[in-house]
Design an enzyme around this catalytic site. Sequence first.
Site, PDB file in Angstrom:
ATOM      1  N   GLY A 304       0.818  -1.210   0.000  1.00 31.83           N
ATOM      2  CA  GLY A 304       0.000   0.000   0.000  1.00 31.83           C
ATOM      3  C   GLY A 304       0.851   1.259   0.000  1.00 31.83           C
ATOM      4  O   GLY A 304       2.088   1.199  -0.025  1.00 31.83           O
ATOM      5  N   ASP A 326       1.033  -8.927   1.802  1.00 33.12           N
ATOM      6  CA  ASP A 326      -0.086  -8.179   1.243  1.00 33.12           C
ATOM      7  C   ASP A 326      -0.966  -9.147   0.463  1.00 33.12           C
ATOM      8  O   ASP A 326      -0.470 -10.148  -0.070  1.00 33.12           O
ATOM      9  CB  ASP A 326       0.409  -7.048   0.326  1.00 33.12           C
ATOM     10  CG  ASP A 326      -0.594  -5.905   0.241  1.00 33.12           C
ATOM     11  OD1 ASP A 326      -1.682  -6.120  -0.329  1.00 33.12           O
ATOM     12  OD2 ASP A 326      -0.283  -4.815   0.742  1.00 33.12           O
ATOM     13  N   LYS A 379      -9.525   1.362   4.191  1.00 27.36           N
ATOM     14  CA  LYS A 379      -9.460   2.762   4.622  1.00 27.36           C
ATOM     15  C   LYS A 379     -10.442   3.690   3.927  1.00 27.36           C
ATOM     16  O   LYS A 379     -10.562   4.851   4.317  1.00 27.36           O
ATOM     17  CB  LYS A 379      -8.042   3.301   4.403  1.00 27.36           C
ATOM     18  CG  LYS A 379      -7.619   3.335   2.936  1.00 27.36           C
ATOM     19  CD  LYS A 379      -6.243   3.926   2.781  1.00 27.36           C
ATOM     20  CE  LYS A 379      -5.872   4.088   1.309  1.00 27.36           C
ATOM     21  NZ  LYS A 379      -4.560   4.710   1.127  1.00 27.36           N
ATOM     22  N   SER A 418      -2.509   3.887  12.606  1.00 27.09           N
ATOM     23  CA  SER A 418      -3.902   4.293  12.747  1.00 27.09           C
ATOM     24  C   SER A 418      -4.158   5.589  11.980  1.00 27.09           C
ATOM     25  O   SER A 418      -3.349   6.000  11.134  1.00 27.09           O
ATOM     26  CB  SER A 418      -4.258   4.447  14.225  1.00 27.09           C
ATOM     27  OG  SER A 418      -5.655   4.619  14.391  1.00 27.09           O
ATOM     28  N   LYS A 421      -9.130   9.609  11.739  1.00 24.74           N
ATOM     29  CA  LYS A 421     -10.562   9.288  11.623  1.00 24.74           C
ATOM     30  C   LYS A 421     -11.029   8.359  12.735  1.00 24.74           C
ATOM     31  O   LYS A 421     -12.229   8.144  12.906  1.00 24.74           O
ATOM     32  CB  LYS A 421     -10.848   8.677  10.251  1.00 24.74           C
ATOM     33  CG  LYS A 421     -10.697   9.676   9.108  1.00 24.74           C
ATOM     34  CD  LYS A 421     -10.941   9.044   7.756  1.00 24.74           C
ATOM     35  CE  LYS A 421     -10.893  10.103   6.646  1.00 24.74           C
ATOM     36  NZ  LYS A 421      -9.604  10.791   6.562  1.00 24.74           N
ATOM     37  N   LYS A 433     -11.139   1.345  13.068  1.00 22.59           N
ATOM     38  CA  LYS A 433      -9.756   1.656  13.400  1.00 22.59           C
ATOM     39  C   LYS A 433      -9.626   2.030  14.878  1.00 22.59           C
ATOM     40  O   LYS A 433      -8.607   1.734  15.511  1.00 22.59           O
ATOM     41  CB  LYS A 433      -9.236   2.795  12.518  1.00 22.59           C
ATOM     42  CG  LYS A 433      -9.056   2.436  11.059  1.00 22.59           C
ATOM     43  CD  LYS A 433      -7.983   1.388  10.849  1.00 22.59           C
ATOM     44  CE  LYS A 433      -6.596   1.937  11.043  1.00 22.59           C
ATOM     45  NZ  LYS A 433      -5.535   0.920  10.742  1.00 22.59           N
ATOM     46  N   VAL A 461      -2.878  11.576   3.994  1.00 21.59           N
ATOM     47  CA  VAL A 461      -1.566  11.450   3.383  1.00 21.59           C
ATOM     48  C   VAL A 461      -1.643  11.909   1.936  1.00 21.59           C
ATOM     49  O   VAL A 461      -2.439  11.385   1.150  1.00 21.59           O
ATOM     50  CB  VAL A 461      -1.056   9.997   3.459  1.00 21.59           C
ATOM     51  CG1 VAL A 461       0.307   9.887   2.804  1.00 21.59           C
ATOM     52  CG2 VAL A 461      -0.994   9.545   4.914  1.00 21.59           C
TER      53      VAL A 461
END
Length: 632
Positions: A304, A326, A379, A418, A421, A433, A461
Amino acid sequence: MDKFINILRKLSDQYASKWLVLLFDLCVVAFTFFIAYIIRFNFIIDFEFNLFFKQIPFVLVAALISFLIVSSHKGVVRFTGAKDIINIIIGINILATILIVTTFLSRKYQFDVVFDIPGSIIYIHLLLNIFFLVGSKFFVKSLYRIIVTDFEEQKSVLIYGAGTSGMITYDAVSNDPKSNIKVVGFLDDNDGKAGKKINLLNVYEPDKITKEFIQKNSIDEVIISIQSIDSNRLLEITSKLFALNLKVKIVPAVQNWIDGDLSIGQIKDINLEDLLGREPINIDNPMLVEEYNNKIILVTGSAGSIGSELVRKLVRYNFQKLILIDNSESPLYDLQQELHQKGITNIECIVADIRNQIRIDNIFNEYKPDIVFHAAAYKHVPLMEHNPYEAVSVNVRGTNNVINLSVKYGVEKFILISTDKAVNPTNVMGATKRIAEMIICYQNTVTTGKTKFIITRFGNVLGSNGSVIPLFKKQIENGGPLTVTHKDIIRYFMTIPEASQLVLEAAAMGLGQEIFVFDMGKPVRILDLAVNMITLSGFRYPEDIDIKITGLRPGEKIFEELLVDGENTKPTYNEKIMIAKCKPLNNLDVKIIIEELCNLGPSTQNIAIVSKIKDIVKEYNPNNSKYDVLNN
């Protein structure tokens, strides 16, 4: 005509021999010596030519010695700058000194008349040499610039900052012979400088720069040249310039200049990282070398955005083995090939799903990792609102699997990645989360093993998969409009390298039971970000590309937070990083209810799953979604 231009440009690419430059300078010295005689005798050419011709060889030998001493002939004429001019002037003064000394000695000891040059001629010769030698250098430099740029469109620019950095920027732009940039003035906030001139160019107040001024002076762009500029001030300046449809460039920090000198190639286009509203977080911690050397490190979600950048930073260290997990095959393969091309072979790329406890158990049993970075997660807020079972299965049950196996196999440190959010969540993704964080906090209080559990929590990000930046880029490529859910929505932003570096730092610094958060400065308004991206892409808002307000999506907040009520922070050695302690929990109740949530099957109704989530996360308040009924 084009053929002639091409010939000139090919010739301009050749550098003149240093001996040719030296010969040219000696010819100038001979010519100026002749002119000095003419001036001395009031432009009446009746002086003794025999004496003149006898003295010329001596003068040229003295000039040759002087120029060789200072090596003025070794300079590249097209790049002539202030230091070169000073060097030439020193050489000319050495020549004058030699002539004065020999004249004095000749008169005192009755040497040959060749060495007896009138003082007036020496001084006139000195001044003429300065004028002609310096002038010839700048003439050749200007001629070269005309050849390489005369047929290219010139850009008129303003330099923002009339201080030392602004002057260096002006010199870098002006002294580059291939530059097609023409500086037409300076901008400065200092009232004491406004209205004055620097290098014959006006210094303007920023408020004077209007659309009429830009059109009148044909301004194309502005170069911001202010060292240590506050990022919030930078954001304010660029927003005003973008509103005037001006392109903006920025001069890098002085420590990034090559060999301490600024070149025009280092002046870069301003980008989104420059507009974060805060200074970039830079961490140089020698503890990291000791932390990761000779360790077996496992990274989940390694393909990711965060996971892959984390891996790129980890490969700088002398680890024993790097295990990359992954469930996304193609990105993991791409990462594997990238690392192999860099000669990094002590890695294992494993296609696996953290929800499969037996599969992950076998991996832990085989490799016995020392450190685990847990980046695997679902996410995307809108998708998880419609698929709460999947959010729970990965973000809660999958995380729980990796945590339990870390305890079972005696992992030294477990680092959970984490998100902001998770703080007072209003959506399913954030709530799951938050549960993952709660599991960590629970483990910190009940585990008797050596595993230290650490949480890192940060905001959005820039450029990560599915974030707003790639979405805006795609919308710009398609001609717009850009979609913003609310005109007042704000977000904290960080770059992928910053996020990854923070995670590494947390792992080295953490002793267990900490939540690492950091000062992200002021949040950025997404509407402003959209406008800036349009302008940075070379378009005008709203003439070329417009922005459409679509309304908040299910579970979306106007603003995000970084701390849960009850979490008190304390500073670390890095002023940008803070530590919060886990909020106290009722351990037994948390364990039981989380197990009940993990045991819910895929046939369970979404509302029932979300209801169970809300029972665990008391601060979870669904917003603008079908789960709002649970707030009653």
